[in-house]
Design a protein around this motif. Structure first.
Motif, short mmCIF file in Angstrom:
data_model
loop_
_atom_site.label_atom_id
_atom_site.label_comp_id
_atom_site.label_asym_id
_atom_site.label_seq_id
_atom_site.Cartn_x
_atom_site.Cartn_y
_atom_site.Cartn_z
N ALA A 139 0.81 -1.21 0.00
CA ALA A 139 0.00 0.00 0.00
C ALA A 139 0.85 1.27 0.00
CB ALA A 139 -0.95 0.00 1.20
N LYS A 140 1.92 1.28 0.79
CA LYS A 140 2.74 2.49 0.87
C LYS A 140 3.37 2.82 -0.48
CE LYS A 140 6.68 4.56 3.29
NZ LYS A 140 7.75 4.35 4.31
N ALA A 141 3.89 1.81 -1.18
CA ALA A 141 4.49 2.04 -2.48
C ALA A 141 3.45 2.52 -3.50
CB ALA A 141 5.17 0.77 -2.98
N ARG A 145 3.42 6.06 -5.56
CA ARG A 145 3.33 6.13 -7.02
C ARG A 145 2.20 7.07 -7.44
NH1 ARG A 145 4.75 2.35 -10.96
NH2 ARG A 145 6.67 2.24 -9.72
N LEU A 146 1.07 6.99 -6.77
CA LEU A 146 -0.06 7.85 -7.11
C LEU A 146 0.27 9.32 -6.80
CD1 LEU A 146 -2.93 5.54 -5.89
CD2 LEU A 146 -2.60 6.35 -8.24
N SER A 147 1.00 9.56 -5.72
CA SER A 147 1.41 10.94 -5.42
C SER A 147 2.36 11.46 -6.49
CB SER A 147 2.09 10.99 -4.05
OG SER A 147 1.18 10.66 -3.02
N LEU A 148 3.23 10.61 -7.00
CA LEU A 148 4.15 11.00 -8.06
C LEU A 148 3.40 11.32 -9.35
CD1 LEU A 148 7.07 11.35 -9.05
CD2 LEU A 148 7.13 8.88 -9.50
N ILE A 149 2.40 10.50 -9.69
CA ILE A 149 1.59 10.75 -10.88
C ILE A 149 0.85 12.08 -10.74
CG2 ILE A 149 -0.45 9.97 -12.13
CD1 ILE A 149 0.49 7.09 -11.55
N ALA A 150 0.29 12.35 -9.55
CA ALA A 150 -0.43 13.60 -9.34
C ALA A 150 0.48 14.81 -9.52
CB ALA A 150 -1.06 13.60 -7.95
N ALA A 151 1.74 14.67 -9.11
CA ALA A 151 2.67 15.79 -9.17
C ALA A 151 3.30 15.96 -10.55
CB ALA A 151 3.77 15.60 -8.13
N GLN A 306 -7.21 11.64 -6.55
CA GLN A 306 -7.26 11.27 -5.14
C GLN A 306 -7.47 9.76 -5.04
OE1 GLN A 306 -10.11 13.61 -2.92
NE2 GLN A 306 -9.56 15.49 -3.98
N HIS A 307 -7.05 9.20 -3.92
CA HIS A 307 -7.27 7.77 -3.72
C HIS A 307 -7.48 7.49 -2.24
CE1 HIS A 307 -2.99 7.97 -2.63
NE2 HIS A 307 -3.16 6.82 -2.02
N ARG A 308 -8.15 6.38 -1.97
CA ARG A 308 -8.32 5.93 -0.59
C ARG A 308 -8.52 4.42 -0.60
NH1 ARG A 308 -14.48 7.01 1.51
NH2 ARG A 308 -15.56 6.67 -0.47
N TRP A 309 -8.10 3.82 0.50
CA TRP A 309 -8.25 2.37 0.66
C TRP A 309 -9.58 2.10 1.35
CZ3 TRP A 309 -4.96 -0.98 -1.62
CH2 TRP A 309 -3.74 -0.47 -2.07
N LEU A 310 -10.52 1.52 0.62
CA LEU A 310 -11.82 1.19 1.20
C LEU A 310 -11.71 -0.03 2.11
CD1 LEU A 310 -14.10 1.68 -1.95
CD2 LEU A 310 -13.43 3.36 -0.22
N GLU A 311 -10.82 -0.93 1.74
CA GLU A 311 -10.45 -2.08 2.56
C GLU A 311 -8.98 -2.34 2.30
OE1 GLU A 311 -13.01 -5.48 1.98
OE2 GLU A 311 -14.78 -4.20 1.72
N GLU A 333 0.31 2.70 -15.16
CA GLU A 333 1.48 3.06 -14.36
C GLU A 333 1.49 2.40 -12.99
OE1 GLU A 333 4.13 4.52 -15.34
OE2 GLU A 333 3.36 5.00 -17.34
N LEU A 334 0.39 1.74 -12.62
CA LEU A 334 0.35 1.05 -11.34
C LEU A 334 0.71 -0.42 -11.47
CD1 LEU A 334 -2.95 2.58 -9.91
CD2 LEU A 334 -0.60 3.31 -9.46
N GLY A 335 0.24 -1.06 -12.54
CA GLY A 335 0.52 -2.46 -12.75
C GLY A 335 -0.62 -3.14 -13.47
N PRO A 336 -0.53 -4.45 -13.69
CA PRO A 336 -1.56 -5.18 -14.43
C PRO A 336 -2.91 -5.15 -13.71
CG PRO A 336 0.44 -6.49 -14.22
CD PRO A 336 0.60 -5.32 -13.31
N VAL A 337 -3.93 -4.69 -14.41
CA VAL A 337 -5.29 -4.65 -13.86
C VAL A 337 -6.18 -5.51 -14.74
CG1 VAL A 337 -7.26 -3.18 -13.30
CG2 VAL A 337 -4.95 -2.36 -12.85
N ASN A 338 -6.74 -6.53 -14.17
CA ASN A 338 -7.60 -7.46 -14.90
C ASN A 338 -9.00 -6.90 -15.00
OD1 ASN A 338 -8.68 -9.92 -16.03
ND2 ASN A 338 -9.43 -10.40 -13.97
N ASP A 339 -9.48 -6.72 -16.24
CA ASP A 339 -10.84 -6.24 -16.45
C ASP A 339 -11.77 -7.44 -16.44
OD1 ASP A 339 -13.24 -5.14 -17.47
OD2 ASP A 339 -12.09 -3.52 -18.39
N VAL A 340 -12.50 -7.59 -15.35
CA VAL A 340 -13.35 -8.76 -15.17
C VAL A 340 -14.44 -8.84 -16.23
CG1 VAL A 340 -14.98 -9.87 -13.56
CG2 VAL A 340 -12.90 -8.78 -12.70
N ALA A 341 -14.87 -7.66 -16.72
CA ALA A 341 -15.90 -7.63 -17.77
C ALA A 341 -15.33 -7.92 -19.13
CB ALA A 341 -16.61 -6.27 -17.76
#
Length: 347
Positions: A139-141, A145-151, A306-311, A333-341
């Motif tokens: 989570a910290k990394a 990364r998201l803070s770097l993208i925002a900046a 913006q981002h937040r951890w819901l769980e 830029e975050l990594g592989p994201v599987n599109d379930v649909a």
């Protein structure tokens, strides 16, 4: 299609998206205020599990119009909850019962009259809310990364959906350039895919060299939020300040006939990145189709990211993008994201 490099280092996560339509929400940002008069009924519609063309056909049937009587500014995915505008041409200003449109797929949020047909591209951008589930990663990394993208912003890739299922639009474009007949709507789609593939190759080379957001000799600059370009011109402190403020961005070619606007090192990189046999065929086909040389910004900065951890393994992202930019560029830029649909993220 070439694999797209990462601008900020190794992937940080694996995750799923579109486990439910509500995990992928897109709201169109309007580009104008309705006039309140005229013969075009402007409807703001929230849809779930329905694509834009399907809703346009429903509206045409509801209004008793041919499909060309219904217009929209941009396409939105089926496997999502999205809000967008449609215009319905009703010269006699008599609208059928709007309540009759209500269904599990469609909800009319607002209706008003306007004096012009809604044109493609007539939007200020799109606001996204994405929920990634089953996130694997530190989570910290991911936060960093998201803070770097925002900046700093990120490379302005054309998304996978531009290239069709399994990337088939580029081979189809090559077949079209070789003489295969296509319907006008297919032709337009394939020309866009060919241009996009060449742009992504140029951007991939600049990412590989680490200069996707820094100037090269002979750079052509694009104004933020605009299609206006200027340059090449000598590098100055003023340009450096404007680049740092995201007022301008380096640009890459949308190929067509005419002279390449860039020069020097920038032109050499652009031409070198698209000099393989397939790229030369795509270039020749686009020139033969009489498209003109244009430019696209190489850099994109999501607004209000913006981002937040819901769980512990559920991450929510919210941000806005200009028209023609892809949410997949952020996820990439975050990594592989599987599109379930089984589909790609929306513009």
């Amino acid at each position: 299609m070439i694999p797209l490099p990462l601008a900020f280092g190794a992937p940080l996560l694996r995750a799923d998206i579109r486990t439910t339509p509500e995990d992928f929400q897109v709201d169109e940002l309007p580009a104008f205020e309705p006039s309140g008069e005229g013969e075009h009924l402007l409807l703001t519609i929230r849809k779930r599990g329905a694509n834009t063309v399907h809703v346009a056909k429903l509206l045409a049937k509801w209004a008793g119009l041919p499909e060309m009587g219904v217009s929209f500014a941009g396409m939105k995915d089926r496997h999502a909850v999205t809000t967008q505008r449609f215009s319905v041409h009703l010269p006699k200003r008599v609208a059928p019962d709007i309540a009759a449109l209500a269904s599990d797929e469609v909800e009319v949020l607002e209706s008003t009259w306007h004096n012009r047909k809604l044109q493609r591209g007539a939007l200020a951008g799109n606001r996204f809310r994405l929920v990634l589930r089953n996130v694997q990663g530190e989570a910290k990394a991911i936060d960093e990364r998201l803070s770097l993208i925002a900046a700093r912003g990120l490379p302005n890739w054309f998304g996978e959906q531009r290239f069709g299922r399994d990337g088939g639009n580029v081979p189809a474009a090559l077949a079209m350039f070789g003489g295969r007949r296509m319907r006008p709507d297919q032709r337009s789609l394939l020309l866009s895919a060919a241009r996009s593939a060449l742009f992504n190759q140029v951007l991939a080379e600049r990412v590989a060299q680490g200069n996707w957001d820094t100037p090269l000799d002979g750079e052509v600059w694009m104004l933020d939020g605009s299609r206006s370009v200027f340059g090449p011109e000598p590098w100055t402190d003023l340009l450096a300040d404007r680049l740092g403020r995201f007022d301008i961005h380096p640009s890459g070619p949308l190929w067509g006939e005419g002279e390449l606007r860039s020069s020097g090192d920038a032109a050499a990189l652009e031409l070198g990145a698209i000099s393989d046999e397939q790229s030369l065929q795509l270039r020749a086909g686009l020139e033969g189709a009489r498209l003109k040389q244009e430019r696209r910004a190489l850099r994109l900065r999501p607004a209000n990211l913006q981002h937040r951890w819901l769980e512990a393994d559920v991450l929510e992202l919210t941000f806005a993008l200009p028209p023609g930019c892809y949410a997949t560029a952020v996820l990439h830029e975050l990594g592989p994201v599987n599109d379930v649909a089984g589909v790609s993220a929306s513009e």
